[in-house]
Scaffold this active site. Structure first.
Site, PDB file in Angstrom:
ATOM      1  N   SER A 175       0.849  -1.192   0.000  1.00  0.00           N
ATOM      2  CA  SER A 175       0.000   0.000   0.000  1.00  0.00           C
ATOM      3  C   SER A 175       0.880   1.235   0.000  1.00  0.00           C
ATOM      4  O   SER A 175       1.992   1.218   0.544  1.00  0.00           O
ATOM      5  CB  SER A 175      -0.907   0.016   1.232  1.00  0.00           C
ATOM      6  OG  SER A 175      -1.520   1.281   1.399  1.00  0.00           O
ATOM      7  N   TYR A 188      -2.046  -0.921  10.566  1.00  0.00           N
ATOM      8  CA  TYR A 188      -1.933  -1.230   9.140  1.00  0.00           C
ATOM      9  C   TYR A 188      -0.712  -0.541   8.535  1.00  0.00           C
ATOM     10  O   TYR A 188       0.077  -1.172   7.820  1.00  0.00           O
ATOM     11  CB  TYR A 188      -3.206  -0.779   8.430  1.00  0.00           C
ATOM     12  CG  TYR A 188      -3.265  -1.122   6.964  1.00  0.00           C
ATOM     13  CD1 TYR A 188      -3.622  -2.406   6.544  1.00  0.00           C
ATOM     14  CD2 TYR A 188      -2.982  -0.165   5.994  1.00  0.00           C
ATOM     15  CE1 TYR A 188      -3.687  -2.723   5.200  1.00  0.00           C
ATOM     16  CE2 TYR A 188      -3.045  -0.473   4.644  1.00  0.00           C
ATOM     17  CZ  TYR A 188      -3.400  -1.751   4.254  1.00  0.00           C
ATOM     18  OH  TYR A 188      -3.461  -2.056   2.911  1.00  0.00           O
TER      19      TYR A 188
END
Length: 302
Positions: A175, A188
């Site tokens: 990401s 995350y």
């Protein structure tokens, strides 16, 4: 010895110029794509979202066999049936990549039933969408195990055979938050930054390993149920990526042997801005774009 070192100093910048020009030419001229007809592909988190789209894309591009790993059998079954209807051999295995022993046992079962895996796609991930103070201490290790350590274990399970065959590719669906974190998703962001460092080290470690490569994909916010509810201030200017787009570009990157892929291409500006702007300016960018509060409306799947 002195002349040899001076020669190396002269040759090195010429090498850099050659490689930059070569890369620039590659952006203009169409490159030959790798043939996937002999490749066995394993996708973690393959039952839904980007994982399902990756399975479709690999099947459409002629992969020989596709193996799906995940924790939800219903989703895995649906995706497997869809891929089989496309004419591609497909198998699924229930496996939690956050469980080391389960990874190694399932990897052994895959080799016995399907054969050698030549393309491993580490796609499985979880997000809790909490700040540090609001996060559950018991949930934090889960995200680290699945998002980061799971990649250690799956890679250790399949890489040795790839090295023996001199044929293999490790892919990490990461990401852009690995490069630029946001508040409210601290678990995350931390795990993705760790996974990015893992892949960077692995990619360099494979330089002297013929036939084996690695690709790291860093997409912007993608419109899957995992990040449902996440909002930025200017959605028309920064629209979420479609999972189909991420899958297509990822498989293309594998076929082109591309080490790093940022999606969309404008994310390259992020790296430049973080390198030259003061922290106060970066903070204002976060506030202006809405990334500072984008997780406040999060109600996605954990």
């Amino acid at each position: 010895m002195v002349w040899k070192r001076l020669g190396a100093l002269v040759v090195f910048p010429l090498q850099m110029i050659y490689l930059v020009v070569k890369a620039a030419v590659g952006l203009v001229l169409p490159a030959k794509l790798r043939d996937l007809s002999r490749e066995n592909v394993l996708i973690t988190g393959g039952g839904r979202g980007i994982g399902r789209q990756l399975a479709r894309e690999f099947a459409e591009r002629g992969a020989r066999k596709i193996v799906l790993w995940g924790r939800t059998e219903k989703c895995l079954k649906e995706t497997t049936e869809e891929i089989r209807q496309m004419g591609t051999e497909c198998h699924y295995f229930i496996c939690d990549v956050g469980n080391r022993e389960e990874v190694y046992q399932t990897a052994k079962a895959v080799r016995e039933k399907v054969g050698d895996i030549t393309i491993l796609v580490n796609n499985a991930a979880v997000v809790h969408g909490k700040s540090l103070m609001d996060s559950d201490d018991d949930a934090l290790p889960k995200s680290q195990h699945i998002n980061t350590l799971g990649q250690f274990w799956t890679t250790k399970a399949f890489l040795p055979r790839m090295l023996e065959l001199q044929n293999g590719h490790i892919v990490c669906l990461n990401s852009v938050l690995a490069l630029s974190a946001i508040p409210g998703a601290i678990d995350y962001c931390t795990s993705k930054a760790s996974a990015f460092a893992f892949m960077e080290s692995l990619t360099l470690g494979l330089l002297d390993c013929p036939g084996v490569s690695a690709t790291t994909v860093l997409p912007f916010h993608t419109s899957t149920e995992m990040f449902q509810g996440m909002r930025v201030r200017f959605p028309n200017l920064f629209p979420p990526l479609k999972p189909e787009t991420v899958a297509r570009r990822t498989v293309e990157a594998v076929q082109l042997n591309q080490a790093l892929l940022l999606l969309p291409w404008t994310m390259h500006a992020l790296i430049i801005l973080k390198s030259i702007l003061p922290q106060a300016a970066l903070e204002e960018i976060h506030k202006f774009s809405g990334t500072y509060t984008c997780i406040n409306t999060f109600k996605g799947r954990t």
